[in-house]
Design an enzyme around this catalytic site. Structure first.
Site, PDB file in Angstrom:
ATOM      1  N   ARG A 237       0.757  -1.260  -0.088  1.00 34.97           N
ATOM      2  CA  ARG A 237      -0.111  -0.036   0.072  1.00 34.97           C
ATOM      3  C   ARG A 237       0.856   1.417   0.231  1.00 34.97           C
ATOM      4  NH1 ARG A 237      -3.753  -2.778   3.467  1.00 34.97           N
ATOM      5  NH2 ARG A 237      -5.310  -3.529   2.475  1.00 34.97           N
TER       6      ARG A 237
ATOM      7  N   LYS B 190       3.340  11.299 -11.844  1.00 30.35           N
ATOM      8  CA  LYS B 190       2.368  10.450 -12.742  1.00 30.35           C
ATOM      9  C   LYS B 190       3.066   9.247 -12.975  1.00 30.35           C
ATOM     10  CE  LYS B 190      -0.499  13.178 -15.963  1.00 30.35           C
ATOM     11  NZ  LYS B 190      -0.660  13.498 -17.319  1.00 30.35           N
TER      12      LYS B 190
ATOM     13  N   GLU C 116      10.214  17.651 -25.585  1.00 30.47           N
ATOM     14  CA  GLU C 116       9.855  17.880 -24.351  1.00 30.47           C
ATOM     15  C   GLU C 116      10.341  19.040 -23.966  1.00 30.47           C
ATOM     16  OE1 GLU C 116       7.036  16.677 -23.417  1.00 30.47           O
ATOM     17  OE2 GLU C 116       7.123  14.515 -23.906  1.00 30.47           O
TER      18      GLU C 116
ATOM     19  N   LYS D   9       7.586  22.857 -14.671  1.00 29.82           N
ATOM     20  CA  LYS D   9       6.697  21.681 -14.498  1.00 29.82           C
ATOM     21  C   LYS D   9       6.104  21.932 -12.974  1.00 29.82           C
ATOM     22  CE  LYS D   9       5.399  17.147 -15.322  1.00 29.82           C
ATOM     23  NZ  LYS D   9       5.544  15.786 -16.048  1.00 29.82           N
TER      24      LYS D   9
ATOM     25  N   GLU E 285      -4.325  16.935 -12.771  1.00 33.60           N
ATOM     26  CA  GLU E 285      -4.840  17.028 -14.056  1.00 33.60           C
ATOM     27  C   GLU E 285      -6.362  17.061 -14.088  1.00 33.60           C
ATOM     28  OE1 GLU E 285      -2.327  15.526 -17.289  1.00 33.60           O
ATOM     29  OE2 GLU E 285      -4.500  14.626 -18.270  1.00 33.60           O
TER      30      GLU E 285
ATOM     31  N   ARG F  93      -3.381  21.520 -15.732  1.00 31.37           N
ATOM     32  CA  ARG F  93      -2.250  20.640 -16.167  1.00 31.37           C
ATOM     33  C   ARG F  93      -2.438  20.063 -17.458  1.00 31.37           C
ATOM     34  NH1 ARG F  93       0.785  15.827 -12.361  1.00 31.37           N
ATOM     35  NH2 ARG F  93       1.975  15.495 -13.843  1.00 31.37           N
TER      36      ARG F  93
ATOM     37  N   ASN G 273      -0.155  18.679 -22.245  1.00 31.22           N
ATOM     38  CA  ASN G 273      -0.499  17.442 -23.254  1.00 31.22           C
ATOM     39  C   ASN G 273      -0.587  18.195 -24.437  1.00 31.22           C
ATOM     40  OD1 ASN G 273      -0.829  15.696 -21.218  1.00 31.22           O
ATOM     41  ND2 ASN G 273      -2.981  16.104 -20.899  1.00 31.22           N
TER      42      ASN G 273
ATOM     43  N   HIS H 128       0.381  16.133 -27.615  1.00 29.64           N
ATOM     44  CA  HIS H 128       0.099  14.735 -26.997  1.00 29.64           C
ATOM     45  C   HIS H 128      -1.353  14.063 -27.665  1.00 29.64           C
ATOM     46  CE1 HIS H 128       3.628  15.702 -24.598  1.00 29.64           C
ATOM     47  NE2 HIS H 128       3.629  14.651 -23.914  1.00 29.64           N
TER      48      HIS H 128
ATOM     49  N   HIS I 200       0.382  10.693 -29.065  1.00 30.40           N
ATOM     50  CA  HIS I 200      -0.088   9.445 -28.647  1.00 30.40           C
ATOM     51  C   HIS I 200      -0.855   8.545 -29.597  1.00 30.40           C
ATOM     52  CE1 HIS I 200      -0.122  10.538 -24.221  1.00 30.40           C
ATOM     53  NE2 HIS I 200       1.158  10.310 -24.528  1.00 30.40           N
TER      54      HIS I 200
ATOM     55  N   HIS J 193       9.016   8.373 -28.118  1.00 27.21           N
ATOM     56  CA  HIS J 193       7.955   8.935 -27.368  1.00 27.21           C
ATOM     57  C   HIS J 193       8.091  10.601 -28.168  1.00 27.21           C
ATOM     58  CE1 HIS J 193       4.854  10.639 -24.855  1.00 27.21           C
ATOM     59  NE2 HIS J 193       5.904  11.418 -24.314  1.00 27.21           N
TER      60      HIS J 193
HETATM   61  N1  LIG Z   1       5.223  10.116 -15.731  1.00 29.00           N
HETATM   62  C1  LIG Z   1       5.467  11.184 -16.745  1.00 29.00           C
HETATM   63  O1  LIG Z   1       4.753  12.108 -16.443  1.00 29.00           O
HETATM   64  C2  LIG Z   1       5.730  10.950 -18.252  1.00 29.00           C
HETATM   65  C3  LIG Z   1       6.048  11.897 -18.866  1.00 29.00           C
HETATM   66  C4  LIG Z   1       6.486  11.654 -20.270  1.00 29.00           C
HETATM   67  C5  LIG Z   1       6.833  10.514 -20.718  1.00 29.00           C
HETATM   68  N2  LIG Z   1       6.728   9.211 -19.907  1.00 29.00           N
HETATM   69  C6  LIG Z   1       6.968   8.107 -20.139  1.00 29.00           C
HETATM   70  O2  LIG Z   1       8.383   7.779 -20.394  1.00 29.00           O
HETATM   71  C7  LIG Z   1       8.694   6.884 -21.178  1.00 29.00           C
HETATM   72  C8  LIG Z   1       9.820   7.250 -22.169  1.00 29.00           C
HETATM   73  O3  LIG Z   1      10.809   7.556 -21.272  1.00 29.00           O
HETATM   74  P1  LIG Z   1      12.477   7.697 -21.855  1.00 29.00           P
HETATM   75  O4  LIG Z   1      12.326   8.336 -23.143  1.00 29.00           O
HETATM   76  O5  LIG Z   1      13.400   7.989 -20.922  1.00 29.00           O
HETATM   77  O6  LIG Z   1      12.872   6.190 -22.477  1.00 29.00           O
HETATM   78  P2  LIG Z   1      13.517   5.079 -21.699  1.00 29.00           P
HETATM   79  O7  LIG Z   1      13.173   5.068 -20.216  1.00 29.00           O
HETATM   80  O8  LIG Z   1      13.082   3.838 -22.359  1.00 29.00           O
HETATM   81  O9  LIG Z   1      14.884   5.364 -21.986  1.00 29.00           O
HETATM   82  C9  LIG Z   1      15.309   5.368 -23.511  1.00 29.00           C
HETATM   83  C10 LIG Z   1      16.605   4.330 -23.523  1.00 29.00           C
HETATM   84  O10 LIG Z   1      17.810   4.978 -23.047  1.00 29.00           O
HETATM   85  C11 LIG Z   1      18.518   4.102 -22.334  1.00 29.00           C
HETATM   86  N3  LIG Z   1      19.237   4.857 -21.502  1.00 29.00           N
HETATM   87  C12 LIG Z   1      18.822   5.512 -20.204  1.00 29.00           C
HETATM   88  N4  LIG Z   1      19.710   6.318 -19.645  1.00 29.00           N
HETATM   89  C13 LIG Z   1      20.761   6.330 -20.392  1.00 29.00           C
HETATM   90  C14 LIG Z   1      22.103   6.991 -20.340  1.00 29.00           C
HETATM   91  N5  LIG Z   1      22.292   7.937 -19.467  1.00 29.00           N
HETATM   92  N6  LIG Z   1      22.965   6.658 -21.198  1.00 29.00           N
HETATM   93  C15 LIG Z   1      22.779   5.700 -22.275  1.00 29.00           C
HETATM   94  N7  LIG Z   1      21.384   5.177 -22.354  1.00 29.00           N
HETATM   95  C16 LIG Z   1      20.543   5.494 -21.448  1.00 29.00           C
HETATM   96  C17 LIG Z   1      17.482   3.242 -21.743  1.00 29.00           C
HETATM   97  O11 LIG Z   1      18.250   2.062 -21.313  1.00 29.00           O
HETATM   98  C18 LIG Z   1      16.640   2.898 -22.865  1.00 29.00           C
HETATM   99  O12 LIG Z   1      16.979   1.906 -23.686  1.00 29.00           O
HETATM  100  C19 LIG Z   1       7.420   6.626 -21.836  1.00 29.00           C
HETATM  101  O13 LIG Z   1       7.013   5.247 -21.471  1.00 29.00           O
HETATM  102  C20 LIG Z   1       6.508   7.608 -21.458  1.00 29.00           C
HETATM  103  O14 LIG Z   1       4.880   7.089 -21.327  1.00 29.00           O
HETATM  104  C21 LIG Z   1       6.277   9.777 -18.504  1.00 29.00           C
END
Ligand SMILES: NC(=O)c1ccc[n+]([C@@H]2O[C@H](COP(=O)([O-])OP(=O)(O)OC[C@H]3O[C@@H](n4cnc5c(N)ncnc54)[C@H](O)[C@@H]3O)[C@@H](O)[C@H]2O)c1
Length: 370
Positions: free
Chosen positions: A125, A147, A189, A231, A241, A245, A249, A252, A256, A269
């Site tokens: 929990r 999120k 972003e 942010k 949201e 907030r 988006n 997006h 998406h 993404h």
């Molecule tokens: N929670 C939120 O508010 C929010 C906002 C935007 C996106 N997201 C989510 O984030 C995700 C995308 O995140 P991302 O783009 O960071 O992708 P990711 O976490 O898949 O990382 C991308 C790649 O980079 C590699 N990597 C990470 N750090 C590294 C480093 N320092 N050096 C070398 N390689 C490295 C990872 O192993 C992976 O292969 C999606 O699932 C999306 O939905 C969430």
């Protein structure tokens, strides 16, 4: 201790937490965790890439400051953000006999942050968790705001929660190993913040754009700090949201749908969101919000992010249909965040169908800036 970092605060109605940003600070996580009164036991969750690159430094810093540590890693990539993986992580945590005197530490990009945060929100929990983002996208966006969640086979981020971290710890030096494609993806972003909230920030980005891609990492701490501050303000006004907030988006709704139509494998993404921001900039213009000149300026910045072409197998009708699966749809109506001018966004707009369909057709003719 805190003089080694820049700190900003996310202030919410029921909690507040700090974001530490600095260069080459990973080995300072131990003292910061101690100062932040983290429980004595910490389980790091990483993907195999980030575990290999940064796992030892994080764990030994924590150990040096008296924490008991364990590490779990999952395969890299979006497919790790699944309920199957959540279940595997619960099993591992159970095997480790962890109790509520344990914090989780997310070491990686947005995938790891969302997954770890979701496990932290639900196991026993709720356990405290720390965000240590290592991609630009995670440092400027996903690690802040609480999120968390995972995907279902038929849709992204469909299961989740709002669950805030205890603190966010951003070592900008970790970006040195990030592949250029991932860096550009995160820059999408960064550019978004300027487009929706701060024209002066956007201007600074335009002026030094080429050095951001190279990249000259020294510039990034300030940029990341500004994005996190923006942010934090937005999330502070509307944590769950309920309205405001939604400005985050921007890009997006279409983005998406593009991501979903390409099975989350062809584009990152950030690349999908770049197309989304191009479409939604055009929509802002065609619904009489932005001038042609403003729209041209924004689109030329977005093209410099250089997303790969949309695959021929995709079509505009499919993207259009996919948009109705969006979480933002209300009473069957699509909702967009559009721009009323550069740096000012309007959430919750339902535009007429026609310009939207035309714009989706035009996305295929977008060519990157040279
Ligand atoms: N929670 C939120 O508010 C929010 C906002 C935007 C996106 N997201 C989510 O984030 C995700 C995308 O995140 P991302 O783009 O960071 O992708 P990711 O976490 O898949 O990382 C991308 C790649 O980079 C590699 N990597 C990470 N750090 C590294 C480093 N320092 N050096 C070398 N390689 C490295 C990872 O192993 C992976 O292969 C999606 O699932 C999306 O939905 C969430």
């Amino acid at each position: 201790l805190t003089t080694s970092f820049d700190t900003s605060i996310v202030s919410l109605p029921h909690t507040s937490y700090r974001i530490f940003t600095g260069m080459d600070i990973l080995s300072m996580i131990g003292p910061v965790a101690q100062e932040e009164k983290i429980p004595h036991r910490v389980v790091t969750i990483a993907d195999t890439v980030t575990q290999e690159l940064f796992g030892n430094r994080v764990e030994s810093s924590l150990k040096n400051f008296g924490f008991m540590t364990d590490g779990i890693s999952v395969p890299p990539g979006e497919s790790s953000k699944s309920l199957e993986n959540v279940r595997k992580l619960y099993d591992r945590l159970y095997d480790l006999h962890i109790g509520r005197d344990t914090a989780l530490l997310a070491l990686g990009g947005g995938v790891i942050g969302d997954l770890t945060g979701f496990v932290a929100a639900t196991y026993l929990r709720g356990l405290p968790y720390i965000q240590v983002p290592t991609t630009l996208l995670a440092q400027v966006d996903s690690s802040v705001g609480g999120k968390v969640g995972v995907n279902l086979p038929y849709g992204k981020n469909l299961v989740g929660a709002f669950y805030q971290p205890t603190f966010v710890f951003i070592d900008v030096q970790t970006l040195a190993t990030l592949p250029e494609r991932e860096l550009r993806s995160g820059l999408a972003e960064v550019v978004k913040y300027g487009m929706i909230l701060d024209e002066r920030f956007l201007l600074q980005l335009e002026e030094k754009f080429d050095t951001l891609i190279v990249p000259e990492l020294d510039q990034y701490p300030e940029i990341i700090k500004q994005c996190c501050a923006m942010k934090a303000i937005v999330v502070g006004r509307d944590e769950k949201e309920e309205g405001y907030r939604e400005i985050l988006n921007f890009g997006h709704t279409v983005g998406h749908a593009v991501e979903a139509s390409t099975g989350y494998r062809v584009l990152t993404h950030g690349e999908a969101i770049t197309y989304g921001m191009i479409a939604e900039t055009l929509l802002s213009e065609r619904t009489g919000r932005l001038s042609g000149k403003e729209a041209d300026r924004l689109i030329s910045i977005l093209k410099r992010l250089n997303p790969p072409p949309l695959p021929d197998t995709l079509n505009a009708a499919e993207i259009y249909e996919r948009m109705f699966g969006d979480k933002k749809v209300r009473k069957g109506k699509l909702r967009f965040t559009l721009l009323t001018r550069v740096g000012v966004a309007e959430p919750g707009v339902t535009p007429p169908e026609e310009p939207l369909k035309e714009i989706l057709d035009e996305l295929y003719r977008i060519t990157p800036a040279v």
